[in-house]
Design an enzyme around this catalytic site. Structure first.
Site: not given
Ligand code: PEP
Length: 239
Positions: A8, A10, A88, A90, A156, A162, A201
């Protein structure tokens, strides 16, 4: 079933970064999917030539209409995208999307013929309060579509995205087992066939451990998906 590695991007990526997707596509790695920003979807579809599946990071719940700045699932499919991420954290945080909105997007994505990655996960406060399973149950109850076909779940934990923080492997296993139970309760035997990804992460250093957890069918990767070198190292860690 080989592990699915989904990147992803973003709000990252300009035209020059298409070279990273071309490198992923040329690597021969199997089961690598990328969701670039909308602005790169068409170019990504062309350079990946089917070797890497390309998807959207979101879609509108409607096919078309007076929704300035929005992109529909039908538009993504029209560009050659084959999947879409919805729900998601975010988007839930920045755009106030709730489970009913997410469910409408899941339905729109499926109607357009896209596979849909539905994201769920608890916040730090919810985890600390011991509410993780209750949160996951409620999110699934509010956002699952009528049919299991074409559906992928991404677990998640919001606090792991992040941040460099990752749940223990036991905690990941427990969350995936809980989600599996809810999917089977909802869809019966078809619930066993729904892939569940872990996201938060994931890096080349921890991917092998996470992908080795029971019922982790792949990973959803943000920061570590931006270069071919990093994402392919994660893909290479898959058992
Ligand atoms: C994500 O954006 O779904 C995500 C898991 O980000 P990151 O791997 O940077 O934590």
């Amino acid at each position: 079933m080989p592990a699915l590695i989904v990147g992803n991007w973003k709000m990252n990526g300009l035209g020059e970064d298409i070279a990273e997707i071309a490198a992923m596509a040329g690597s021969g790695a199997r089961s690598v999917w990328i969701a670039p920003p909308f602005t790169l979807v068409d170019r990504a579809v062309i350079v990946s030539a089917g070797a890497v599946k390309i998807g959207g990071q979101d879609c509108h719940a409607k096919d078309k209409g007076a929704h300035t700045g929005c992109v529909s699932a039908a538009m993504l499919a029209d560009l050659g995208a084959t999947f879409v991420i919805v729900g998601h954290s975010e988007r839930r945080r920045d755009n106030g999307e709730g489970d009913a909105d997410v469910r409408a997007k899941v339905t729109a994505g499926r109607s357009a013929g896209l596979e849909v990655i539905l994201c769920i996960g608890e916040t730090r406060e919810q985890r600390d309060a011991g509410d993780t399973n209750a949160v996951l149950t409620a999110q699934l109850a509010g956002s699952l579509p009528d049919e299991a076909e074409g559906l992928i779940i991404a677990y998640e934990p919001v606090w792991a995205i992040g941040t460099g923080l990752v749940p223990t492997l036991d905690d990941v296993a427990a969350a995936h087992a809980h989600i599996r139970g809810r999917l089977v309760a909802r869809y019966g035997a078809a619930g066993h066939g729904i892939r569940i990804l872990y996201g938060g992460s994931v890096t080349p250093a921890n991917a092998a451990d996470l992908l080795g957890v029971a019922d982790v069918g792949g990973v959803l990767v943000g920061g570590a998906s931006l270069t071919a070198q990093s994402l392919l190292a994660i893909a290479a860690a898959a058992p």
